[in-house]
Design a protein around this motif. Structure first.
Motif, PDB file in Angstrom:
ATOM      1  N   SER A 201      42.437  33.321  30.661  1.00  0.00           N
ATOM      2  CA  SER A 201      42.185  33.561  31.274  1.00  0.00           C
ATOM      3  C   SER A 201      42.909  34.520  33.383  1.00  0.00           C
ATOM      4  O   SER A 201      43.644  33.888  33.560  1.00  0.00           O
ATOM      5  N   LYS A 202      42.448  35.744  33.140  1.00  0.00           N
ATOM      6  CA  LYS A 202      43.036  36.330  34.583  1.00  0.00           C
ATOM      7  C   LYS A 202      42.012  35.580  36.027  1.00  0.00           C
ATOM      8  O   LYS A 202      42.684  36.333  36.930  1.00  0.00           O
ATOM      9  N   LYS A 203      41.164  34.493  36.037  1.00  0.00           N
ATOM     10  CA  LYS A 203      40.181  34.966  36.889  1.00  0.00           C
ATOM     11  C   LYS A 203      41.329  33.824  37.859  1.00  0.00           C
ATOM     12  O   LYS A 203      41.315  33.381  38.747  1.00  0.00           O
ATOM     13  N   ARG A 204      42.192  32.597  37.352  1.00  0.00           N
ATOM     14  CA  ARG A 204      43.302  31.887  37.823  1.00  0.00           C
ATOM     15  C   ARG A 204      45.026  32.526  37.985  1.00  0.00           C
ATOM     16  O   ARG A 204      45.186  32.931  36.638  1.00  0.00           O
ATOM     17  N   GLU A 205      45.351  32.233  38.588  1.00  0.00           N
ATOM     18  CA  GLU A 205      46.482  33.015  39.470  1.00  0.00           C
ATOM     19  C   GLU A 205      47.358  31.875  39.539  1.00  0.00           C
ATOM     20  O   GLU A 205      46.858  31.198  40.752  1.00  0.00           O
ATOM     21  N   THR A 206      48.218  31.357  39.246  1.00  0.00           N
ATOM     22  CA  THR A 206      49.522  30.573  39.480  1.00  0.00           C
ATOM     23  C   THR A 206      50.798  30.872  39.829  1.00  0.00           C
ATOM     24  O   THR A 206      51.213  31.484  38.580  1.00  0.00           O
ATOM     25  N   MET A 221      54.888  27.167  45.945  1.00  0.00           N
ATOM     26  CA  MET A 221      53.767  27.777  45.038  1.00  0.00           C
ATOM     27  C   MET A 221      52.515  28.128  45.339  1.00  0.00           C
ATOM     28  O   MET A 221      51.431  27.711  46.487  1.00  0.00           O
ATOM     29  N   GLN A 222      52.044  28.553  44.658  1.00  0.00           N
ATOM     30  CA  GLN A 222      50.615  29.501  45.433  1.00  0.00           C
ATOM     31  C   GLN A 222      49.261  29.492  43.965  1.00  0.00           C
ATOM     32  O   GLN A 222      49.772  30.179  42.996  1.00  0.00           O
ATOM     33  N   GLN A 223      48.158  29.196  44.597  1.00  0.00           N
ATOM     34  CA  GLN A 223      47.025  29.729  43.277  1.00  0.00           C
ATOM     35  C   GLN A 223      46.259  30.385  43.866  1.00  0.00           C
ATOM     36  O   GLN A 223      45.319  30.055  45.424  1.00  0.00           O
ATOM     37  N   ARG A 224      45.714  31.676  42.977  1.00  0.00           N
ATOM     38  CA  ARG A 224      44.076  31.797  43.337  1.00  0.00           C
ATOM     39  C   ARG A 224      43.512  32.033  42.418  1.00  0.00           C
ATOM     40  O   ARG A 224      43.932  32.127  41.257  1.00  0.00           O
ATOM     41  N   LYS A 225      42.088  32.344  42.992  1.00  0.00           N
ATOM     42  CA  LYS A 225      41.487  32.016  41.739  1.00  0.00           C
ATOM     43  C   LYS A 225      40.011  33.617  42.058  1.00  0.00           C
ATOM     44  O   LYS A 225      40.035  33.578  43.426  1.00  0.00           O
ATOM     45  N   GLU A 226      40.139  34.188  41.207  1.00  0.00           N
ATOM     46  CA  GLU A 226      39.116  35.863  41.307  1.00  0.00           C
ATOM     47  C   GLU A 226      39.232  36.474  42.760  1.00  0.00           C
ATOM     48  O   GLU A 226      39.214  36.692  43.523  1.00  0.00           O
ATOM     49  N   GLY A 227      40.941  36.486  42.372  1.00  0.00           N
ATOM     50  CA  GLY A 227      41.545  37.085  43.630  1.00  0.00           C
ATOM     51  C   GLY A 227      41.750  36.298  45.345  1.00  0.00           C
ATOM     52  O   GLY A 227      42.140  36.829  46.296  1.00  0.00           O
ATOM     53  N   ASP A 228      40.921  35.453  45.452  1.00  0.00           N
ATOM     54  CA  ASP A 228      41.351  34.453  46.476  1.00  0.00           C
ATOM     55  C   ASP A 228      42.028  33.381  46.616  1.00  0.00           C
ATOM     56  O   ASP A 228      41.984  32.934  46.040  1.00  0.00           O
ATOM     57  N   GLU A 229      42.145  33.254  47.816  1.00  0.00           N
ATOM     58  CA  GLU A 229      43.770  32.186  48.285  1.00  0.00           C
ATOM     59  C   GLU A 229      42.723  30.386  47.645  1.00  0.00           C
ATOM     60  O   GLU A 229      41.461  30.540  48.229  1.00  0.00           O
ATOM     61  N   VAL A 230      43.171  30.052  46.642  1.00  0.00           N
ATOM     62  CA  VAL A 230      43.066  28.620  46.790  1.00  0.00           C
ATOM     63  C   VAL A 230      43.615  27.398  47.796  1.00  0.00           C
ATOM     64  O   VAL A 230      43.015  27.180  48.720  1.00  0.00           O
ATOM     65  N   ALA A 231      44.943  27.799  47.679  1.00  0.00           N
ATOM     66  CA  ALA A 231      46.473  26.846  48.330  1.00  0.00           C
ATOM     67  C   ALA A 231      47.359  27.555  47.834  1.00  0.00           C
ATOM     68  O   ALA A 231      47.890  27.756  47.215  1.00  0.00           O
ATOM     69  N   THR A 232      48.150  27.424  49.607  1.00  0.00           N
ATOM     70  CA  THR A 232      49.745  27.580  48.466  1.00  0.00           C
ATOM     71  C   THR A 232      50.727  26.716  49.675  1.00  0.00           C
ATOM     72  O   THR A 232      49.960  25.861  50.974  1.00  0.00           O
ATOM     73  N   LEU A 233      51.522  25.708  48.727  1.00  0.00           N
ATOM     74  CA  LEU A 233      52.769  25.660  49.485  1.00  0.00           C
ATOM     75  C   LEU A 233      53.557  25.740  49.746  1.00  0.00           C
ATOM     76  O   LEU A 233      54.575  26.168  48.615  1.00  0.00           O
ATOM     77  N   LEU A 234      54.162  24.856  50.699  1.00  0.00           N
ATOM     78  CA  LEU A 234      55.581  25.507  50.970  1.00  0.00           C
ATOM     79  C   LEU A 234      56.722  24.491  51.444  1.00  0.00           C
ATOM     80  O   LEU A 234      55.686  23.184  51.888  1.00  0.00           O
TER      81      LEU A 234
END
Length: 239
Positions: A201-206, A221-234
């Motif tokens: 599925s392309k809805k989630r991107e990690t 590390m970054q996760q996006r769902k439907e183009g919006d940022e969910v969280a970013t780890l730095l």
């Protein structure tokens, strides 16, 4: 919020040399580490995470990963622990546990891997889980330890792993190596290899970034769902 924490805790993984300095390791060893991360969302602080890999007394490795997220009146703490051997460049899991606490229902699982019987056993019930045993099966916590090692020791661009997740179920995760980028992090400026999680599925991107100069530590590390940022780890600190 629960999806944010699951992303951070389940996906976080790394191995690095002492004090954050890259070092060549023998192919039958993993280097130990203690790392701290900032968790952000929309440029704001969202929580923190730690990841620690140690040598156990019997010569196996012990891995601990904890995340703590708070937002308004909500809280979520998750802890993953794993013990494993590392033989012939491959993780061989021994035990795996997961515990979640905070707002809402608490949950957890503890399993051990019986390679001789080819079973994953629920420790509390002392009964095998209804899962399929695969060659090179791993647990969710140690997955990215294997990926980091494989990135450093091969020229492959595609990686696939069979794992047991924090629900005690089978899962297959695939990754693709991409280009290198220069990142500015709380830790400092580093050059890192970009790696994407391959999903149907392309809805989630990690997306993950591993730093060769730091022995392929995971630095972002970054996760996006439907183009919006969910969280970013730095990455913030290495010890």
């Amino acid at each position: 919020m629960r999806a944010v924490v699951a992303f951070i805790a389940g996906a976080l993984g790394l191995v690095l040399a002492g004090e954050g300095v890259a070092a060549t390791q023998p192919n039958n060893m993993l280097s130990t580490y203690d790392a701290r991360y900032e968790v952000r969302r929309g440029g704001s602080d969202y929580g923190e995470a730690m990841r620690r890999l140690e040598l156990a007394a019997e010569g196996s490795y012990q891995l601990a990963n904890e995340t703590e997220i708070s937002f308004l009146f909500l809280s979520d703490v998750r802890r993953y622990e794993s013990t494993f051997d590392f033989t012939a460049e491959q993780i061989e899991p021994l035990t795996f546990s997961f515990k979640r606490s905070g707002t809402g229902r608490n949950k957890g699982i503890r399993v051990r891997f019986d390679a001789d019987a080819q079973q994953v056993v629920d420790v509390e019930a002392e009964a095998p889980l209804p899962v399929t045993w695969h060659a090179d099966l791993m647990d969710e916590a140690s997955l990215l330890e294997q990926l980091r090692y494989d990135l450093a020791h091969s020229d492959e661009t595609e990686f696939s792993y069979q794992i047991i997740d924090d629900k005690g179920a089978n899962d297959q995760q695939r990754f693709r190596r991409m280009a290198s980028e220069t990142l500015k992090l709380p830790y400092g400026e580093v050059e890192a290899v970009k790696v994407e999680r391959v999903r149907e599925s392309k809805k989630r991107e990690t997306i993950y970034w591993f730093a060769p100069e730091l022995n392929y530590v995971l630095v972002k590390m970054q996760q996006r769902k439907e183009g919006d940022e969910v969280a970013t780890l730095l990455l913030e600190q290495l010890n």
